[in-house]
Design an enzyme around this catalytic site. Structure first.
Site, short mmCIF file in Angstrom:
data_model
loop_
_atom_site.label_atom_id
_atom_site.label_comp_id
_atom_site.label_asym_id
_atom_site.label_seq_id
_atom_site.Cartn_x
_atom_site.Cartn_y
_atom_site.Cartn_z
N ASP A 72 0.84 -1.19 0.00
CA ASP A 72 0.00 0.00 0.00
C ASP A 72 0.88 1.25 0.00
O ASP A 72 2.04 1.23 0.42
CB ASP A 72 -0.93 0.03 1.21
CG ASP A 72 -0.16 0.09 2.53
OD1 ASP A 72 0.81 -0.68 2.67
OD2 ASP A 72 -0.52 0.89 3.42
N GLU A 73 0.31 2.32 -0.50
CA GLU A 73 0.90 3.65 -0.40
C GLU A 73 2.37 3.70 -0.79
O GLU A 73 3.20 4.30 -0.10
CB GLU A 73 0.70 4.20 1.03
CG GLU A 73 -0.76 4.36 1.39
CD GLU A 73 -1.00 4.97 2.76
OE1 GLU A 73 -2.03 5.64 2.94
OE2 GLU A 73 -0.15 4.77 3.66
#
Length: 421
Positions: free
Chosen positions: A162-163
């Site tokens: 993620d991210e």
């Protein structure tokens, strides 16, 4: 602190048959204020009593890495013996421990070290690893191998993803874009994710490989299929707004695209740590609203999600990213966790009924909240302070945080934590 034996006095919640709550996982983020090893003697039976099947354990720098990765360990990292004890305790309580290791973004705990900083996508930013450098892949493989060695019975792993905020900016990735990926950043991302997931599944023999979904939430299904993501991963659709059904919150058509690719999906809701970088207090109503909206999202898409959406993870973040200050610590989130478990058991309950059943679950009487005089100032407790009079794992820490506006570092000197700050 309550004694481990008193956990047995809690009534075990009977799980509902609501599809998205059949499989339930709670996430422990260990970066920042991890529990002491002995606290798990209380915590894991308690988690079992709430009806959870598994714990998603995000070790980060608390894992006892060895060899060239020993530098990654925090000074208060768990020992190998401690993790073996935690795994045995979980097994005795029929709780699966799912290790989580970041393999794309949020790799600050690795890339902050000078010996690995050459693998950063951007030299000044330690968050994202360069996926186009073979040494990045070798590093991740070795980390996963160490995780597997200490979790020989684990059926599942979570590889983060993620991210990853900086992708295709380094000359290595730019070269790969031009020569391999036809100038498609999406292909570059998917190649890395699928490669790592394939290694975890085929080389390390994990049955299930979870990832967060945000790096491929807009990618067409044909491209997801081209990289065989459906064969390798179970995406966790996550987001922490109060109502995830608001048009545009998730990319248009995302769920329909996923239904064409993946055999299994999870939702990712929250019980603490998602309401602000410096937030100390947990808003139970806010997180309940988020969880309720996931059930609404499922019902809106039931015709394509039935049989595919099989579980929900309640995430509990301690820091938004490595090195930043703590937010909502674990004891502060326990009443919210119980409230959400009660809702998962019976989604027909309203908030007042959930609150009453939470107090009942704790075998705790409702107390009248009164202002407290502190350092010459009158402090009015928030409504969640009613749980300050209850007994649960970490309840004394909860009372300190909820009822007294003391400095956060004083709370962190409590014996619950592995270190003082």
């Amino acid at each position: 602190m309550i004694s481990p034996n008193s956990i047995q006095t809690y009534s075990k919640l009977i799980k509902s048959s609501t599809p998205i709550f059949v499989k339930r996982t709670v996430h422990f983020d260990l970066k920042g204020a991890p529990p002491k090893a002995e606290f798990y003697q209380q915590l894991i039976p308690f988690i079992k009593s709430l009806g959870f099947d598994s714990i998603l354990m995000e070790y980060e720098d608390m894992f006892p890495y060895s060899g060239r990765f020993e530098i990654l360990k925090a000074k208060n990292a768990y020992t190998r013996e401690t993790i073996v004890e935690i795994l045995k305790l979980a097994e005795d309580n029929e709780i699966e421990i799912i290790p989580l290791i970041q393999t794309f973004g949020h790799m600050e705990f690795v890339l902050k070290h000078s010996i690995f900083e050459h693998l950063r996508e951007i030299p000044e930013k330690p968050d994202t690893i360069c996926p186009s450098d073979l040494n990045s892949t070798l590093l991740i493989h070795e980390m996963l191998q160490q995780i597997r060695a200490l979790h020989p019975k684990a059926k599942s792993i979570h590889i983060g993803c993620d991210e990853a905020w900086h992708i295709a900016q380094d000359e290595r990735c730019l070269h790969a874009l031009n020569t391999t990926f036809h100038n498609s950043t999406d292909k570059l991302k998917l190649a890395h994710i699928s490669s790592i997931a394939k290694f975890a599944k085929e080389n390390l023999n994990f049955d299930n490989v979870f990832t967060w979904n945000d790096l491929f939430d807009k990618i067409p299904s044909n491209l997801l299929n081209e990289y065989k993501l459906g064969s390798y991963i179970i995406p966790v659709i996550w987001g922490y707004t109060e109502d995830v059904t608001v048009p545009g919150y998730f990319p248009p058509g995302m769920i329909e695209r996923y239904s064409k690719v993946f055999n299994e999906l999870y939702f990712g809701s929250v019980f603490k740590g998602a309401n602000g970088v410096t937030q100390i207090f947990v808003s139970i109503e806010r997180y309940l609203s988020n969880l309720k909206s996931y059930l609404s999202l499922y019902k809106l898409n039931e015709n394509i999600l039935v049989g595919k959406l099989t579980g929900t993870i309640l995430t509990g973040w301690s820091r938004f990213w490595h090195g930043i200050q703590l937010c909502e610590i674990l004891p502060e989130g326990i009443p919210a966790l119980v409230s959400e478990a009660i809702y998962m058991n019976d989604p027909s309950l309203n908030n007042e009924e959930i609150e009453n059943k939470t107090l009942e679950f704790f075998n705790c009487e409702r107390h009248q909240l009164v202002p407290v005089l502190y350092n010459g100032n009158l402090y009015t407790p928030r409504k969640e302070a009613i749980f300050s009079f209850c007994t649960f794992p970490g309840s004394d820490v909860y009372a300190l945080v909820s009822y007294f506006p003391i400095k956060f570092f004083i709370v962190l000197k409590h014996p619950f934590f592995t270190a003082s700050f």
